[in-house]
Design a protein around this motif. Structure first.
Motif, short mmCIF file in Angstrom:
data_model
loop_
_atom_site.label_atom_id
_atom_site.label_comp_id
_atom_site.label_asym_id
_atom_site.label_seq_id
_atom_site.Cartn_x
_atom_site.Cartn_y
_atom_site.Cartn_z
N GLU A 119 18.05 1.03 -9.04
CA GLU A 119 17.06 0.56 -8.05
C GLU A 119 17.16 1.36 -6.75
OE1 GLU A 119 16.72 -3.71 -7.46
OE2 GLU A 119 17.68 -4.04 -9.40
N GLU A 120 18.41 1.69 -6.37
CA GLU A 120 18.61 2.48 -5.15
C GLU A 120 17.93 3.84 -5.28
OE1 GLU A 120 22.25 4.48 -2.53
OE2 GLU A 120 22.26 4.42 -4.71
N ARG A 121 18.12 4.50 -6.42
CA ARG A 121 17.52 5.82 -6.64
C ARG A 121 15.99 5.73 -6.59
NH1 ARG A 121 17.28 10.95 -5.53
NH2 ARG A 121 16.07 12.09 -7.06
N GLU A 122 15.44 4.68 -7.18
CA GLU A 122 13.98 4.49 -7.14
C GLU A 122 13.48 4.36 -5.71
OE1 GLU A 122 12.99 1.15 -9.75
OE2 GLU A 122 12.07 2.62 -11.10
N GLU A 123 14.22 3.62 -4.89
CA GLU A 123 13.83 3.43 -3.49
C GLU A 123 13.98 4.73 -2.71
OE1 GLU A 123 12.44 1.51 -0.05
OE2 GLU A 123 12.26 1.07 -2.19
N VAL A 124 15.05 5.48 -2.98
CA VAL A 124 15.26 6.77 -2.30
C VAL A 124 14.11 7.73 -2.63
CG1 VAL A 124 16.67 8.87 -2.35
CG2 VAL A 124 17.76 6.65 -2.05
N LEU A 142 19.82 -2.97 -0.70
CA LEU A 142 20.40 -2.49 -1.96
C LEU A 142 21.79 -1.91 -1.75
CD1 LEU A 142 17.27 -0.79 -3.60
CD2 LEU A 142 18.59 -2.69 -4.57
N ILE A 161 14.53 -2.30 2.27
CA ILE A 161 14.93 -2.49 0.87
C ILE A 161 16.18 -1.67 0.56
CG2 ILE A 161 14.27 -2.09 -1.54
CD1 ILE A 161 11.37 -2.70 -0.71
N LEU A 162 16.19 -0.41 1.04
CA LEU A 162 17.35 0.45 0.79
C LEU A 162 18.61 -0.12 1.43
CD1 LEU A 162 18.33 3.11 -0.48
CD2 LEU A 162 17.90 4.23 1.70
N SER A 190 14.78 2.32 5.00
CA SER A 190 13.87 1.21 4.66
C SER A 190 14.70 -0.06 4.56
CB SER A 190 13.13 1.47 3.35
OG SER A 190 13.96 1.20 2.24
N LYS A 242 11.09 6.95 -3.48
CA LYS A 242 9.91 6.44 -2.78
C LYS A 242 9.90 6.90 -1.31
CE LYS A 242 7.67 2.02 -1.60
NZ LYS A 242 7.80 0.54 -1.70
N ILE A 243 11.07 6.82 -0.67
CA ILE A 243 11.21 7.24 0.73
C ILE A 243 11.00 8.75 0.86
CG2 ILE A 243 12.89 7.49 2.62
CD1 ILE A 243 14.14 4.81 1.56
#
Length: 293
Positions: free
Chosen positions: A244-249, A158, A154-155, A152, A251-252
Motif C-alpha cells: 500500500e505504501e508503494r502504491e501511495e508513493v 501508512l 495517507i503516506l 500525503s 501516486k505522489i
C-alpha cells in the motif's frame, strides 16, 4: 563566412585537439559535445568563444572563483517526461533538483560578477532563472532522495503503521529467538534472512520442535530456516502495508511528475548550458596545459 576543408582539419590534426579537450571535461555530455566541435563560421562567434575561454582561464586570478558546473546527465529523465502517464522515481527527481541548483548558482554568480565575466554573463543571461522546480521537488523529496513521510496524509499514516508492525514483528521474533536458543534448538548462527524475512537457524534434528513456516535450508542440510509461527501474521500485515505504501508513493510521484512536465524545455536548456560551461572550462584547462593564449 569562413569555411575550412576537412583535409585542412585533418592536416592540422583537429580531431586530436578535440580529444584533448574532451579529456578535460567533467561530464559525459560535455565529452560527447566536445568531440563534435567544429570551426566557427563567423568572426563574431569565434570572438565570443575566445573571450569565454579567456575569462574562465583567468578566473583563478580573481577572488571570485567560478562555482562548480558538474552535473549528472538527465537525458533519460527528459525522455520520460516526454512520455505521457510515465513518472519519475525519487532518484530521477534528485538529479533534476541537482542540475537546477547548479544552474541557478552559476546564473546568480555571473549576474553578480558580470563586470569580471562579461561574455560568460552574456551567455548565462539567456538562461531562465527559477526556483519553482526546486521548490516543487523539495516539497516531496527529502535530502536523502526519499519521498517525505508528510508528502500525503495517507503516506504518513501508512508509514506509522509500518513502524508499529515492524516493532511488533521484531519483538515477537526476539522472544522466539531467546526461547528456542535456551532450549538448544538453534544452530550457532541463531538466525538469518530469507526473502527479506528474519528466520531462525534451526538445527535439522530439532526442526519439528519449532512451530512456523520452513523457508529453506543450508547447502549441507544441517540447518533449516524457519519463520516462527507468531511472526508470520506480522510479516503478512507488513507485506500488505509495504504494498500500500508503494502504491501511495507512486501516486505522489505521478502527481509531482505532472507538475514538472511543463519545464521540459527549461531542463533541456539547463543541460545544454551546463555542458557548454563544461566545454569552456575544458578548453581553459587545455590552454593552461599547452601554455596557450
Amino acid at each position: 563566412m569562413i569555411r575550412i576543408s576537412k583535409k585542412t582539419l585533418d592536416d592540422l590534426e583537429f580531431d586530436i585537439v578535440l580529444d584533448h579537450i574532451a579529456e578535460q571535461c567533467n561530464t559525459d555530455l560535455g565529452k560527447s559535445k566536445a568531440l563534435l566541435l567544429a570551426p566557427f563560421h563567423t568572426i563574431e562567434l569565434l570572438h565570443i568563444a575566445l573571450q569565454e575561454v579567456f575569462e574562465y582561464k583567468s578566473s583563478d586570478l580573481h577572488d571570485t572563483n567560478i562555482p562548480n558546473h558538474g552535473f549528472d546527465n538527465i537525458t533519460k529523465e527528459i525522455q520520460l517526461l516526454n512520455i505521457e502517464n510515465t513518472f519519475l522515481e525519487a532518484s530521477n527527481l534528485k538529479r533534476i533538483i541537482s542540475i537546477s541548483i547548479t544552474t541557478n548558482e552559476l546564473l546568480v554568480f555571473f549576474k553578480k560578477n558580470q563586470e569580471t565575466y562579461p561574455f560568460l554573463y552574456q551567455t548565462s543571461s539567456e538562461v531562465i532563472y527559477t526556483k519553482e522546480i526546486i521548490n516543487l521537488i523539495e516539497a516531496v523529496i527529502d535530502k536523502f532522495g526519499e519521498v517525505k513521510d508528510n508528502a500525503s496524509a495517507i503516506l504518513l499514516q501508512l508509514r506509522n503503521s509500518i513502524n508499529r508492525v515492524q516493532a511488533q514483528l521484531n519483538g515477537s521474533f526476539g522472544k522466539d529467538l531467546t526461547r528456542y536458543h535456551s532450549l538448544g534448538y538453534l544452530d550457532e548462527i541463531k538466525e538469518s534472512v530469507v526473502d527479506n524475512r528474519r528466520v531462525l537457524a534451526v538445527s535439522a534434528m530439532h526442526r519439528r520442535k519449532v512451530k512456523g513456516a520452513i523457508m529453506g535450508n543450508s547447502k549441507t542440510g544441517s540447518i533449516v530456516y524457519i519463520e516462527p509461527e507468531a511472526t508470520i501474521q506480522f510479516s503478512r500485515e507488513l507485506s500488505n502495508l509495504l504494498y500500500e505504501e508503494r502504491e501511495e508513493v507512486v501516486k505522489i510521484l505521478k502527481a509531482l511528475t505532472n507538475k514538472i512536465r511543463p519545464y521540459i524545455e527549461l531542463l533541456k536548456q539547463y543541460q545544454e548550458y551546463l555542458s557548454h560551461v563544461d566545454i569552456v572550462a575544458a578548453k581553459s584547462k587545455f590552454a593552461k596545459q599547452i601554455n596557450a593564449v
